[in-house]
Design a protein around this motif. Sequence first.
Motif, PDB file in Angstrom:
ATOM      1  N   ASP A 171      72.946   5.459  22.431  1.00 41.22           N
ATOM      2  CA  ASP A 171      74.238   5.294  21.146  1.00 41.22           C
ATOM      3  C   ASP A 171      73.253   5.000  19.756  1.00 41.22           C
ATOM      4  OD1 ASP A 171      76.748   3.600  23.487  1.00 41.22           O
ATOM      5  OD2 ASP A 171      75.982   6.406  23.242  1.00 41.22           O
ATOM      6  N   VAL A 172      73.361   3.561  19.731  1.00 43.98           N
ATOM      7  CA  VAL A 172      71.634   3.263  18.800  1.00 43.98           C
ATOM      8  C   VAL A 172      70.825   3.979  18.181  1.00 43.98           C
ATOM      9  CG1 VAL A 172      70.384   1.842  17.623  1.00 43.98           C
ATOM     10  CG2 VAL A 172      72.280   0.800  19.197  1.00 43.98           C
ATOM     11  N   THR A 173      70.116   4.546  19.562  1.00 41.55           N
ATOM     12  CA  THR A 173      69.219   5.310  18.986  1.00 41.55           C
ATOM     13  C   THR A 173      69.763   7.388  18.335  1.00 41.55           C
ATOM     14  OG1 THR A 173      68.968   6.818  20.923  1.00 41.55           O
ATOM     15  CG2 THR A 173      67.507   5.216  19.759  1.00 41.55           C
ATOM     16  N   SER A 174      70.915   7.021  18.652  1.00 35.39           N
ATOM     17  CA  SER A 174      71.444   9.159  18.468  1.00 35.39           C
ATOM     18  C   SER A 174      72.310   8.700  17.030  1.00 35.39           C
ATOM     19  CB  SER A 174      72.466   8.663  19.147  1.00 35.39           C
ATOM     20  OG  SER A 174      73.407   8.394  19.728  1.00 35.39           O
ATOM     21  N   MET A 175      72.327   7.501  17.195  1.00 33.25           N
ATOM     22  CA  MET A 175      73.128   7.804  15.569  1.00 33.25           C
ATOM     23  C   MET A 175      72.031   7.180  14.251  1.00 33.25           C
ATOM     24  SD  MET A 175      76.150   4.102  16.447  1.00 33.25           S
ATOM     25  CE  MET A 175      76.379   3.713  14.222  1.00 33.25           C
ATOM     26  N   ALA A 176      70.724   6.911  14.725  1.00 29.94           N
ATOM     27  CA  ALA A 176      69.787   6.715  13.857  1.00 29.94           C
ATOM     28  C   ALA A 176      68.660   8.042  13.583  1.00 29.94           C
ATOM     29  CB  ALA A 176      68.722   5.344  14.788  1.00 29.94           C
ATOM     30  N   GLY A 177      68.781   8.794  14.540  1.00 33.50           N
ATOM     31  CA  GLY A 177      69.091  10.510  14.107  1.00 33.50           C
ATOM     32  C   GLY A 177      67.370  10.282  15.076  1.00 33.50           C
ATOM     33  N   VAL A 178      67.313   9.212  16.483  1.00 35.98           N
ATOM     34  CA  VAL A 178      65.988   8.875  17.077  1.00 35.98           C
ATOM     35  C   VAL A 178      65.635   9.785  18.060  1.00 35.98           C
ATOM     36  CG1 VAL A 178      64.025   7.713  17.728  1.00 35.98           C
ATOM     37  CG2 VAL A 178      65.782   6.915  15.738  1.00 35.98           C
ATOM     38  N   ASN A 179      65.491  11.252  18.643  1.00 35.21           N
ATOM     39  CA  ASN A 179      64.698  11.428  20.247  1.00 35.21           C
ATOM     40  C   ASN A 179      64.153  10.619  21.275  1.00 35.21           C
ATOM     41  OD1 ASN A 179      65.963  12.740  22.301  1.00 35.21           O
ATOM     42  ND2 ASN A 179      65.706  14.332  21.704  1.00 35.21           N
ATOM     43  N   LEU A 180      64.193   9.896  21.720  1.00 31.35           N
ATOM     44  CA  LEU A 180      63.689   9.133  22.228  1.00 31.35           C
ATOM     45  C   LEU A 180      62.318  10.304  23.644  1.00 31.35           C
ATOM     46  CD1 LEU A 180      65.925   6.006  24.148  1.00 31.35           C
ATOM     47  CD2 LEU A 180      64.714   6.678  22.139  1.00 31.35           C
ATOM     48  N   HIS A 181      63.315  11.258  23.790  1.00 33.13           N
ATOM     49  CA  HIS A 181      61.978  11.756  24.487  1.00 33.13           C
ATOM     50  C   HIS A 181      60.861  12.652  24.059  1.00 33.13           C
ATOM     51  CE1 HIS A 181      64.704  11.696  28.546  1.00 33.13           C
ATOM     52  NE2 HIS A 181      65.732  11.903  27.284  1.00 33.13           N
ATOM     53  N   GLU A 182      61.510  12.951  22.829  1.00 33.24           N
ATOM     54  CA  GLU A 182      60.427  13.110  21.323  1.00 33.24           C
ATOM     55  C   GLU A 182      59.575  12.662  21.031  1.00 33.24           C
ATOM     56  OE1 GLU A 182      62.164  15.235  18.348  1.00 33.24           O
ATOM     57  OE2 GLU A 182      63.381  16.950  19.649  1.00 33.24           O
ATOM     58  N   GLU A 183      59.927  10.943  20.880  1.00 31.39           N
ATOM     59  CA  GLU A 183      58.824  10.551  20.265  1.00 31.39           C
ATOM     60  C   GLU A 183      57.830   9.787  21.677  1.00 31.39           C
ATOM     61  OE1 GLU A 183      58.220   9.101  17.640  1.00 31.39           O
ATOM     62  OE2 GLU A 183      60.242  10.320  16.590  1.00 31.39           O
ATOM     63  N   SER A 184      58.688   9.712  22.713  1.00 31.42           N
ATOM     64  CA  SER A 184      57.620   9.708  24.030  1.00 31.42           C
ATOM     65  C   SER A 184      56.614  10.757  24.544  1.00 31.42           C
ATOM     66  CB  SER A 184      58.650   9.179  25.153  1.00 31.42           C
ATOM     67  OG  SER A 184      59.671   8.571  25.228  1.00 31.42           O
ATOM     68  N   ALA A 185      56.635  11.918  24.198  1.00 33.01           N
ATOM     69  CA  ALA A 185      56.415  13.162  24.082  1.00 33.01           C
ATOM     70  C   ALA A 185      54.946  13.048  23.226  1.00 33.01           C
ATOM     71  CB  ALA A 185      57.176  14.491  24.327  1.00 33.01           C
ATOM     72  N   ARG A 186      55.382  13.167  21.476  1.00 31.38           N
ATOM     73  CA  ARG A 186      54.475  12.686  20.676  1.00 31.38           C
ATOM     74  C   ARG A 186      53.722  11.545  20.941  1.00 31.38           C
ATOM     75  NH1 ARG A 186      57.400  11.893  15.718  1.00 31.38           N
ATOM     76  NH2 ARG A 186      58.709  14.269  16.548  1.00 31.38           N
ATOM     77  N   ILE A 187      53.821  10.463  21.480  1.00 32.63           N
ATOM     78  CA  ILE A 187      53.023   9.405  22.301  1.00 32.63           C
ATOM     79  C   ILE A 187      51.930   9.469  22.757  1.00 32.63           C
ATOM     80  CG2 ILE A 187      52.721   6.518  22.695  1.00 32.63           C
ATOM     81  CD1 ILE A 187      55.544   6.844  21.349  1.00 32.63           C
ATOM     82  N   MET A 188      52.480   9.943  23.735  1.00 34.21           N
ATOM     83  CA  MET A 188      51.677  10.701  25.019  1.00 34.21           C
ATOM     84  C   MET A 188      50.799  11.880  24.484  1.00 34.21           C
ATOM     85  SD  MET A 188      52.322   9.139  27.526  1.00 34.21           S
ATOM     86  CE  MET A 188      50.907   9.846  29.369  1.00 34.21           C
ATOM     87  N   ALA A 189      50.737  12.658  23.361  1.00 32.38           N
ATOM     88  CA  ALA A 189      50.193  14.196  23.060  1.00 32.38           C
ATOM     89  C   ALA A 189      48.818  12.971  21.755  1.00 32.38           C
ATOM     90  CB  ALA A 189      50.955  14.873  22.778  1.00 32.38           C
ATOM     91  N   THR A 190      49.490  12.060  21.165  1.00 39.78           N
ATOM     92  CA  THR A 190      48.883  11.424  20.404  1.00 39.78           C
ATOM     93  C   THR A 190      47.192  11.284  21.181  1.00 39.78           C
ATOM     94  OG1 THR A 190      50.297  12.001  19.056  1.00 39.78           O
ATOM     95  CG2 THR A 190      48.407   9.855  18.016  1.00 39.78           C
ATOM     96  N   ASN A 191      47.912   9.589  21.646  1.00 43.30           N
ATOM     97  CA  ASN A 191      46.996   8.674  22.677  1.00 43.30           C
ATOM     98  C   ASN A 191      46.798   9.077  23.884  1.00 43.30           C
ATOM     99  OD1 ASN A 191      46.661   6.917  20.049  1.00 43.30           O
ATOM    100  ND2 ASN A 191      48.927   5.948  20.841  1.00 43.30           N
ATOM    101  N   SER A 192      46.875  10.431  24.717  1.00 44.94           N
ATOM    102  CA  SER A 192      46.441  11.152  25.751  1.00 44.94           C
ATOM    103  C   SER A 192      44.816  10.441  25.700  1.00 44.94           C
ATOM    104  CB  SER A 192      46.936  12.258  25.813  1.00 44.94           C
ATOM    105  OG  SER A 192      45.680  12.847  25.369  1.00 44.94           O
ATOM    106  N   ASP A 193      44.090  10.632  25.478  1.00 41.68           N
ATOM    107  CA  ASP A 193      43.400  10.035  25.386  1.00 41.68           C
ATOM    108  C   ASP A 193      42.926   8.470  26.329  1.00 41.68           C
ATOM    109  OD1 ASP A 193      42.930   9.089  23.713  1.00 41.68           O
ATOM    110  OD2 ASP A 193      41.262   9.568  22.758  1.00 41.68           O
ATOM    111  N   LEU A 194      43.728   7.817  25.651  1.00 36.12           N
ATOM    112  CA  LEU A 194      43.818   6.392  25.973  1.00 36.12           C
ATOM    113  C   LEU A 194      44.325   6.188  26.933  1.00 36.12           C
ATOM    114  CD1 LEU A 194      44.076   4.886  22.732  1.00 36.12           C
ATOM    115  CD2 LEU A 194      41.411   5.599  24.289  1.00 36.12           C
ATOM    116  N   VAL A 195      45.729   6.422  27.607  1.00 34.24           N
ATOM    117  CA  VAL A 195      46.154   6.186  28.486  1.00 34.24           C
ATOM    118  C   VAL A 195      46.280   6.801  29.810  1.00 34.24           C
ATOM    119  CG1 VAL A 195      48.601   7.173  29.714  1.00 34.24           C
ATOM    120  CG2 VAL A 195      47.654   7.106  26.920  1.00 34.24           C
ATOM    121  N   GLY A 196      45.953   5.773  30.560  1.00 29.99           N
ATOM    122  CA  GLY A 196      45.395   5.632  32.437  1.00 29.99           C
ATOM    123  C   GLY A 196      44.316   5.338  32.507  1.00 29.99           C
ATOM    124  N   THR A 197      43.574   4.812  31.041  1.00 34.39           N
ATOM    125  CA  THR A 197      42.337   4.635  30.856  1.00 34.39           C
ATOM    126  C   THR A 197      41.700   2.641  31.157  1.00 34.39           C
ATOM    127  OG1 THR A 197      42.088   4.073  28.652  1.00 34.39           O
ATOM    128  CG2 THR A 197      41.326   6.064  29.447  1.00 34.39           C
TER     129      THR A 197
END
Length: 258
Positions: free
Chosen positions: A8-34
Motif C-alpha cells: 500500500d505504501v509503495t503504491s501510494m508513492a508510485g514505486v513498483n517493487l517488481h520493476e525495481e528488483s528487475a532493475r537492480i538485478m540487471a545493473t549488478n548482475s555480475d555481482l549477484v551470486g559471486t
Amino acid sequence: RDDDDINDVTSMAGVNLHEESARIMATNSDLVGTQMQSCKDEPFLAAVPLHKRILETAKKLGITDVPAEVVTFISHATQNRLRTVIEKVTVITQHRMESYKDDEWYEQATDVRAQLKFFEQLERLEKQRKDEQEREILLKAAKSRSRQEDPEQARLKQKAKEMQQQELAQMRQRDANLTALAAIGPRKKRKLDTPGLLSIGGEGLGVSGGSQAGLGTASPRQYPRQKITRVNLRDFIFYMEQEREMSHSLLLYRALLK
C-alpha cells in the motif's frame, strides 16, 4: 498484513517493487551470486635466499629461529620502500626536465649559455688578434735584409717560412676540396613522401603494389610515443641528500665519488 501494508505504501508513492528488483538485478548482475575471497599473498623477494640472509644476520645477534611471517613482512617492507624511492626520484626527474621558457608567469633573468658563447667569442677574437700580431712580426722578420743576423732573427725567418708553407698547403687543400665538390655535383635530397612508403618510428618500410592490391597510396600512420622518464645518478644523489636517513650514509659518499 505486513506485506499488504508495504504494498500500500509503495503504491501510494508510485514505486513498483517488481520493476525495481528487475532493475537492480540487471545493473549488478555480475555481482549477484559471486563469492569474494582474499588472494594468495605473493612475496616480492625470493623467500629462500631472503630467509637465509636474515638467519645469517640474526645469528650475530643471538637469534636462532626466524619464522616465515617475518620473511614475508620484510619482503613487503622492501617492496613498499622501493616503490616510495622510485616515486620520489621520478618526481625529482620530472621537476628537472620541466621547462619554463614558454610559461607566461616566468621571465628569463639570466642566460648562462649566451654568456658562455659571448666569452668564447671574446677568447676567439683575442686569439685571432694575437695570431695576427705574431704573423706580422714573422713577416717583418722574413722581409728584413740585414747582413748581420742573430740566432733569434734566423729562428723568426725559419718560422715565417714554415707558416707560409702551411698557409699554401691549406689553400691547396681548400682548392682541391672545392674541385672535388664541383665534380660530384649537387647532392640530391632523399624523397620521403613517395607512394607506397610507410614511415614507422623514423624508418622506412616499403609496401609493394602487387602484394597490396587495392590499397593505393599508403598514408603515413602516426603512433603515439610513450613518454619516458630517464633517471640518472644525479637525481638519486639529490634524493639521498634530502633524506634524513641517507644524507650522512656511506652510500651517498660512494655515489659522490663516482
